[in-house]
Design an enzyme around this catalytic site. Sequence first.
Site, PDB file in Angstrom:
ATOM      1  N   GLY A   1      -7.985   8.041  10.283  1.00 32.58           N
ATOM      2  CA  GLY A   1      -8.405   7.997  11.628  1.00 32.58           C
ATOM      3  C   GLY A   1      -9.454   8.882  12.086  1.00 32.58           C
ATOM      4  O   GLY A   1      -9.662   9.076  13.329  1.00 32.58           O
TER       5      GLY A   1
ATOM      6  N   ASN B   1      -9.831   0.472   9.655  1.00 32.76           N
ATOM      7  CA  ASN B   1      -8.846   0.180  10.792  1.00 32.76           C
ATOM      8  C   ASN B   1      -9.226   1.027  11.917  1.00 32.76           C
ATOM      9  O   ASN B   1      -9.723   0.251  12.943  1.00 32.76           O
ATOM     10  CB  ASN B   1      -7.390   0.678  10.365  1.00 32.76           C
ATOM     11  CG  ASN B   1      -6.232   0.402  11.737  1.00 32.76           C
ATOM     12  OD1 ASN B   1      -6.859  -0.104  12.584  1.00 32.76           O
ATOM     13  ND2 ASN B   1      -5.120   0.375  11.375  1.00 32.76           N
ATOM     14  N   THR B   2      -9.135   2.264  11.944  1.00 26.43           N
ATOM     15  CA  THR B   2      -9.559   2.843  13.449  1.00 26.43           C
ATOM     16  C   THR B   2     -10.886   2.657  13.841  1.00 26.43           C
ATOM     17  O   THR B   2     -11.137   2.380  14.753  1.00 26.43           O
ATOM     18  CB  THR B   2      -9.565   4.496  13.079  1.00 26.43           C
ATOM     19  OG1 THR B   2      -8.139   4.747  12.563  1.00 26.43           O
ATOM     20  CG2 THR B   2      -9.851   5.183  14.494  1.00 26.43           C
TER      21      THR B   2
ATOM     22  N   LYS C   1       0.919  -1.119  -0.131  1.00 25.84           N
ATOM     23  CA  LYS C   1      -0.041   0.139  -0.022  1.00 25.84           C
ATOM     24  C   LYS C   1       0.915   1.451  -0.068  1.00 25.84           C
ATOM     25  O   LYS C   1       1.635   1.529   1.073  1.00 25.84           O
ATOM     26  CB  LYS C   1      -0.788  -0.059   1.303  1.00 25.84           C
ATOM     27  CG  LYS C   1      -1.525   1.291   1.410  1.00 25.84           C
ATOM     28  CD  LYS C   1      -2.635   1.258   2.561  1.00 25.84           C
ATOM     29  CE  LYS C   1      -2.815   2.634   2.973  1.00 25.84           C
ATOM     30  NZ  LYS C   1      -3.991   2.908   4.270  1.00 25.84           N
TER      31      LYS C   1
ATOM     32  N   ALA D   1      -9.543   4.831   4.370  1.00 26.38           N
ATOM     33  CA  ALA D   1      -9.537   5.883   5.464  1.00 26.38           C
ATOM     34  C   ALA D   1     -10.925   6.882   5.567  1.00 26.38           C
ATOM     35  O   ALA D   1     -11.463   6.975   4.618  1.00 26.38           O
ATOM     36  CB  ALA D   1      -8.407   6.905   5.122  1.00 26.38           C
ATOM     37  N   GLY D   2     -11.197   7.046   6.809  1.00 28.95           N
ATOM     38  CA  GLY D   2     -12.273   7.825   7.078  1.00 28.95           C
ATOM     39  C   GLY D   2     -13.466   7.325   7.361  1.00 28.95           C
ATOM     40  O   GLY D   2     -14.591   7.683   8.133  1.00 28.95           O
TER      41      GLY D   2
END
Lengths: 66, 257
Positions: free
Chosen positions: B158, B206-207, B97, B184-185
């Site tokens: 995040g 992830n987050t 990535k 992301a987001g």
Amino acid sequence: MLIIVNGREEQIAQGSALAEYIRSKDLASGEFIYILNEMLIERERLENTILKERDRLEVLKFVGGG
Amino acid sequence: MDDKLFLGGREISSRLFLGTGKFPAKTVIPAAIARSGSQVITMALRRVDFDSPAENILTYIPKECILLPNTSGARNSDEAVRIARIARAAGCGSWVKIEVISDNKYLLPDNAETIKAAALLAKEGFVVLPYMSPDLMDARRLQEAGAAAVMPLGAPIGSNRGLKTKELIRILIDEISIPVIVDAGIGKPSEAAEAMEMGAGAVLVNTAIATARDPVLMAEAFALAVKAGRQAYLAGLGATKDYAEASSPLTGFLQER
């Protein structure tokens, strides 16, 4: 003699093998990735790799990330 | 139903990709991976802190997963290429990535440097998955450079703010022939479902999972949402309208005489 480990200068004994250096740091050698002067050093070569003046060593590992 | 995601010549079993950062304990990660059903798992490469050498994250990732090391920390294409080469040489496989970031406040990717790194790494045989700002021309350049997919952000890394770039991602999905993976987001399963309903090839989370009160349960919630969203996309959403259109017949009311 002076070597640079992860960007920081460090004094070590002349003629030290990479494996000795790792033992002196209490690191389990199998866990990490060793890049000496931009070359990956495989585990089986740690004992035979002798550090030289101004060598640049990077000790890396994989961590959690997204 | 024949609906497979292919990346780097491999059939991918789950359209939910999982990041391994920010988990309350590394021991939670194997259970979260299992409940998410994810096959593609991201991680990062860092210098060892000799004062507290934490455990290797690879210990917690099942062997059958595809490792997707990111190039986080890279501020330009040279640094990204170096990290990718180290990760591959260290036995991580050939997926990467690409993440090139020089903006510390919003962590927005540098598309120009990302394209440079993508072209080089694709030539070297990497399966290149670039994290990018959702710009159509740059997505086309990444496609031409040999990227296996493009990974536009929904909102800053995040932030859990959701699909703020939805209209731009919609254009990428329409115009780009390689998979569009929203990275992301995404903060909620409903947002992951929405991305999949739009036709995203996959989402990377992830987050939102790692910082949930129960990450393992949230991993499954995301897996269900991604499946539901994908199925809705395949089913074809009905048209939206400005005014009401009754669902029940407008004839034969009981009060009619």
